[in-house]
Design a protein around this motif. Structure first.
Motif, PDB file in Angstrom:
ATOM      1  N   ARG A  31       0.849  -1.184   0.000  1.00 33.18           N
ATOM      2  CA  ARG A  31       0.000   0.000   0.000  1.00 33.18           C
ATOM      3  C   ARG A  31       0.887   1.237   0.000  1.00 33.18           C
ATOM      4  NH1 ARG A  31      -2.447   2.729   4.269  1.00 33.18           N
ATOM      5  NH2 ARG A  31      -1.523   1.267   5.748  1.00 33.18           N
ATOM      6  N   SER A  32       0.444   2.291  -0.652  1.00 30.68           N
ATOM      7  CA  SER A  32       1.256   3.504  -0.756  1.00 30.68           C
ATOM      8  C   SER A  32       0.751   4.549   0.228  1.00 30.68           C
ATOM      9  CB  SER A  32       1.171   4.025  -2.196  1.00 30.68           C
ATOM     10  OG  SER A  32       1.761   5.287  -2.257  1.00 30.68           O
ATOM     11  N   LEU A  33       1.726   5.217   0.892  1.00 28.03           N
ATOM     12  CA  LEU A  33       1.378   6.317   1.813  1.00 28.03           C
ATOM     13  C   LEU A  33       1.830   7.614   1.154  1.00 28.03           C
ATOM     14  CD1 LEU A  33       0.328   7.098   4.639  1.00 28.03           C
ATOM     15  CD2 LEU A  33       2.628   6.709   5.511  1.00 28.03           C
ATOM     16  N   ASP A  68       2.144  12.017  14.269  1.00 25.61           N
ATOM     17  CA  ASP A  68       1.416  10.903  14.896  1.00 25.61           C
ATOM     18  C   ASP A  68       0.645  10.102  13.859  1.00 25.61           C
ATOM     19  OD1 ASP A  68       2.433  11.609  17.302  1.00 25.61           O
ATOM     20  OD2 ASP A  68       0.683  12.766  17.941  1.00 25.61           O
ATOM     21  N   ALA A  69      -0.055  10.807  12.950  1.00 25.70           N
ATOM     22  CA  ALA A  69      -0.869  10.117  11.945  1.00 25.70           C
ATOM     23  C   ALA A  69       0.021   9.286  11.021  1.00 25.70           C
ATOM     24  CB  ALA A  69      -1.653  11.147  11.131  1.00 25.70           C
ATOM     25  N   THR A  70       1.181   9.847  10.655  1.00 30.70           N
ATOM     26  CA  THR A  70       2.096   9.118   9.767  1.00 30.70           C
ATOM     27  C   THR A  70       2.615   7.858  10.441  1.00 30.70           C
ATOM     28  OG1 THR A  70       2.753  11.210   8.772  1.00 30.70           O
ATOM     29  CG2 THR A  70       4.199   9.348   8.384  1.00 30.70           C
ATOM     30  N   ARG A 122       1.196   6.148  12.730  1.00 26.33           N
ATOM     31  CA  ARG A 122       0.116   5.141  12.785  1.00 26.33           C
ATOM     32  C   ARG A 122      -0.040   4.462  11.420  1.00 26.33           C
ATOM     33  NH1 ARG A 122      -2.472   8.941  16.012  1.00 26.33           N
ATOM     34  NH2 ARG A 122      -3.620   9.780  14.238  1.00 26.33           N
ATOM     35  N   SER A 123      -0.026   5.276  10.355  1.00 23.89           N
ATOM     36  CA  SER A 123      -0.241   4.744   9.008  1.00 23.89           C
ATOM     37  C   SER A 123       0.931   3.885   8.546  1.00 23.89           C
ATOM     38  CB  SER A 123      -0.431   5.885   8.001  1.00 23.89           C
ATOM     39  OG  SER A 123      -1.495   6.703   8.417  1.00 23.89           O
ATOM     40  N   ALA A 124       2.131   4.180   9.079  1.00 25.71           N
ATOM     41  CA  ALA A 124       3.333   3.464   8.634  1.00 25.71           C
ATOM     42  C   ALA A 124       3.558   2.179   9.409  1.00 25.71           C
ATOM     43  CB  ALA A 124       4.558   4.370   8.764  1.00 25.71           C
ATOM     44  N   VAL A 143       3.837  -0.524   4.148  1.00 21.71           N
ATOM     45  CA  VAL A 143       3.518   0.531   3.176  1.00 21.71           C
ATOM     46  C   VAL A 143       4.789   1.054   2.513  1.00 21.71           C
ATOM     47  CG1 VAL A 143       1.450   1.312   4.416  1.00 21.71           C
ATOM     48  CG2 VAL A 143       3.676   2.319   4.953  1.00 21.71           C
ATOM     49  N   ALA A 175       9.211   7.118   9.505  1.00 20.84           N
ATOM     50  CA  ALA A 175       8.142   6.312   8.913  1.00 20.84           C
ATOM     51  C   ALA A 175       8.741   5.137   8.142  1.00 20.84           C
ATOM     52  CB  ALA A 175       7.303   7.192   7.983  1.00 20.84           C
ATOM     53  N   ALA A 235       7.853   1.290   8.861  1.00 19.90           N
ATOM     54  CA  ALA A 235       7.267   0.452   7.813  1.00 19.90           C
ATOM     55  C   ALA A 235       8.185  -0.728   7.490  1.00 19.90           C
ATOM     56  CB  ALA A 235       7.011   1.287   6.563  1.00 19.90           C
TER      57      ALA A 235
END
Lengths: 358, 268
Positions: free
Chosen positions: A4-6, A22-24, A26-28, A32, A53, A57
């Motif tokens: 998946r791409s961030l 913080d959001a990054t 969590r997403s990483a 990704v 990140a 990841a």
């Protein structure tokens, strides 16, 4: 299955990194890849966000950074290089075990005492030489230090002496009144000030004002290589820096003590006259109950206190390490060392005077 | 391509290899605890030359200078200055030897409570019996010689860094020593002031025959003033080159020497 791409876009600067951190993270947390193709600008903070990140990841099987343009890729490459270098710090030397630390501390203390004894010996030798050969003394320097340590301290000494006599008289007058012995407040204040408090307080003020100043002044000279310059010019730093200060302090201390004594008696007299005693009565009481030994003993102690306070100030200054903080440490240590030494010496004098019947 | 060798040393010609040594270091080793700063450094400084000790930061060049002026004792080795054993000299003999050379420290080390004139007067008043007028005359002349004739009554805190260094050279020259040690004379100065200081060194060497031992890592200054250099290296913990800096720049095969003279950055 493709990762998946961030995606990131726009300016990746300190403000964006703060907002997105913080959001990054969590997403990483998953596998990704980080898509920077729409990033137009990246600074150190943005690069830190991307690298953090990336690491996160990578732990989950992803972490590829894709699409970074030339400038953005260069900033991230530089940051990656820096992070790699910082991740291999030199090994930290092992901490000493308790016995080793105690041993080192004891050795340092003994070494320090040895230095102090060597300094004392050199100082006594240099002062004695200057007294025996007064033409070798730097008289203008000595007069300058005497003025700074003495004349400029006189208003403070006089004020504190007056207040001290006043407070002591007030505090002692209350219980003395219960026994009808208020007139003996004069004896109490005079004897305690002449014998103990006058020399002690004067020396404490000398340590606070001049001991610290000596340490800071000589310490700054040490930091600025001025003492090295004296040495390489063939001039003895002891004769040049220590002797004038020590002699100034020795000469000025009896004067400070005398002013302190007179001011304290004046403070005490103010209280006594407010209680209805005449100045003649107070004066008779002081003269009748104090001896020349009380006054001379106090002044003699002052000579020693002056030498010790100035000697410790100069010694701390000469031993100053590198940098402005070392100068501050020397000044503090000069005050603390000076006051502790004075109190210890005063105790020794008390025993000596007792044994001598003074 | 080898860069063009700059015109060196103005119109001055350095002493030949037959000039007698004025400073000799033999087998100098310096250790602090288990850390060896340098070992087995051996060199001669010839009378009348401008001799530069150079090297990168932390290689021990300032430490070596401290040994040569008697502020530190080497762990091993011998130092002869002006024909006398510096390490073995004690008491009055040591003081006499110290008065025969001058030292300019990196920060100038002028006495902050004294004016420039008083700073220069100090060694004259301490070590000569000259009358007061003569002392003043000499001190003013020394300050004038370094271009500070109109700043004699200023305190060190009232003048610029370049002027402090000039005044420090004037003080070091007060007793007309045949030998001057300078620690980083160009450090912290702008290129014009630095070039002025280089010219002053060349003038004093040419006109007064003063021997200079200079510690620096300023390449321009080295190529301008130095007759000979020794180069210390942190990794080698010792001396890696000796000779004319212009020749070394053009011919040395030692990688560190070539990197230094050609300003090649250390691999990051």
């Amino acid at each position: 299955m493709s990762a998946r791409s961030l995606p990131f876009s726009g300016r990746l600067d300190a403000a964006a990194a703060t907002r997105l951190w913080d959001a990054t993270m969590r997403s990483a947390a998953g596998p990704v890849s980080l898509d920077l193709s729409a990033v137009t600008y990246c600074d150190g903070a943005g690069a830190a966000l991307v690298l953090a990140a990336e690491r996160r990841a990578a732990a989950a099987g992803g972490g590829a950074v894709i699409g970074a343009s030339g400038d953005v890729a260069a900033v991230i490459a530089l940051a990656r290089k820096g992070a790699k270098a910082a991740s291999n710090p030199p090994p930290v030397p092992p901490t000493d075990s308790v016995p080793v630390a105690v041993g080192r501390g004891a050795f340092a203390t003994i070494h320090g005492m040895g230095d102090s004894i060597a300094f004392l010996g050199e100082a006594i030798s240099a002062v004695t030489t200057s007294v025996l050969r007064p033409w070798t003394l730097r008289w203008p320097d000595m007069m300058r230090h005497a003025e700074e340590a003495g004349t400029r301290a006189l208003p403070l000494i006089a004020m504190l002496g007056f207040l001290f006599g006043l407070i002591l008289a007030f505090q002692s007058a209350i219980p003395m009144r219960q026994y009808g012995a208020e007139i003996f407040v004069a004896n109490l204040v005079a004897v305690s000030v002449f014998r103990e408090l006058g020399p002690l307080l004067s020396a404490v003020i000398l340590a606070g004002r001049s001991g610290s100043a000596f340490a800071a002044e000589i310490g700054t000279m040490k930091v600025n290589e001025e003492i090295d310059a004296l040495t390489t010019m063939g001039l003895d730093p002891f004769r040049f820096l220590v002797v004038p200060r020590m002699l100034a302090a020795i000469v000025i201390m009896p004067v400070l003590i005398a002013v302190m004594n007179i001011s304290a008696v004046a403070g005490m007299s103010t209280v006594m006259t407010s209680l209805g005693f005449s100045l003649i009565a107070i004066s008779n009481q002081v003269v009748a109950w104090t001896t020349a030994g009380d006054v001379i003993g106090g002044l003699a102690k002052g000579l020693v206190f002056g030498a010790v306070v100035a000697g410790i100030g100069c010694a701390r200054g000469m031993r100053t390490g590198a940098g402005p903080r070392a100068v501050g440490d020397s000044a503090t240590s000069a005050v603390v060392g000076g006051i502790v030494s004075i109190v210890v010496l005063d105790g020794i004098f008390a025993i000596l005077f007792f044994l001598m019947g003074w | 391509m080898v860069p063009e060798i700059p015109p060196a040393r103005g119109d001055r010609i350095g002493p030949g290899p037959d000039a007698p040594p004025i400073v000799q270091g033999r087998g100098l080793t310096m250790r602090f605890g288990t850390n060896t700063v340098f070992r087995d450094v051996t060199f001669d400084v010839r009378q009348g030359e401008v001799f530069v000790i150079l090297g990168g930061s932390g290689c021990g060049k300032s430490t070596l200078l401290k040994l040569l002026v008697g502020l530190r004792r080497p762990t091993e080795g011998a130092i002869t200055v002006l024909g006398e054993d510096l390490i073995g000299a004690r008491g009055a003999a040591r003081r006499r030897l110290l008065q025969r050379f001058g030292v300019m420290f990196q920060l100038g080390a002028l006495f902050g409570s004294m004016t420039l004139l008083e700073n220069v007067r100090l060694p004259l008043e301490s070590f000569t019996d000259l009358p007061r007028e003569a002392v003043l005359e000499i001190a003013r002349a020394k300050l004038g010689m370094v271009g500070l004739g109109d700043a004699t009554h200023k305190l060190p805190s009232e003048i610029s860094g370049g002027m402090v260094k000039r005044a420090a050279i004037a003080r070091a020259m007060a007793l007309d020593p045949p030998l001057l040690f300078l620690d980083e004379p160009s450090a912290g100065l702008d290129p014009i002031t630095s070039a002025g200081l280089d010219q002053l060194i060349l003038t004093l060497a040419r006109d007064l025959g003063v021997t200079f031992v200079i510690v620096t890592h300023e390449l321009d200054s080295i190529l301008t003033v130095a007759d000979r250099i020794i180069m210390l290296d942190k990794a080698a913990r010792g001396m890696i080159a000796e000779g004319d800096p212009r020749v070394l720049r053009a011919t040395s095969t030692e990688p560190t020497v070539r990197a230094f003279f050609n300003r090649i950055a250390e691999a990051a």
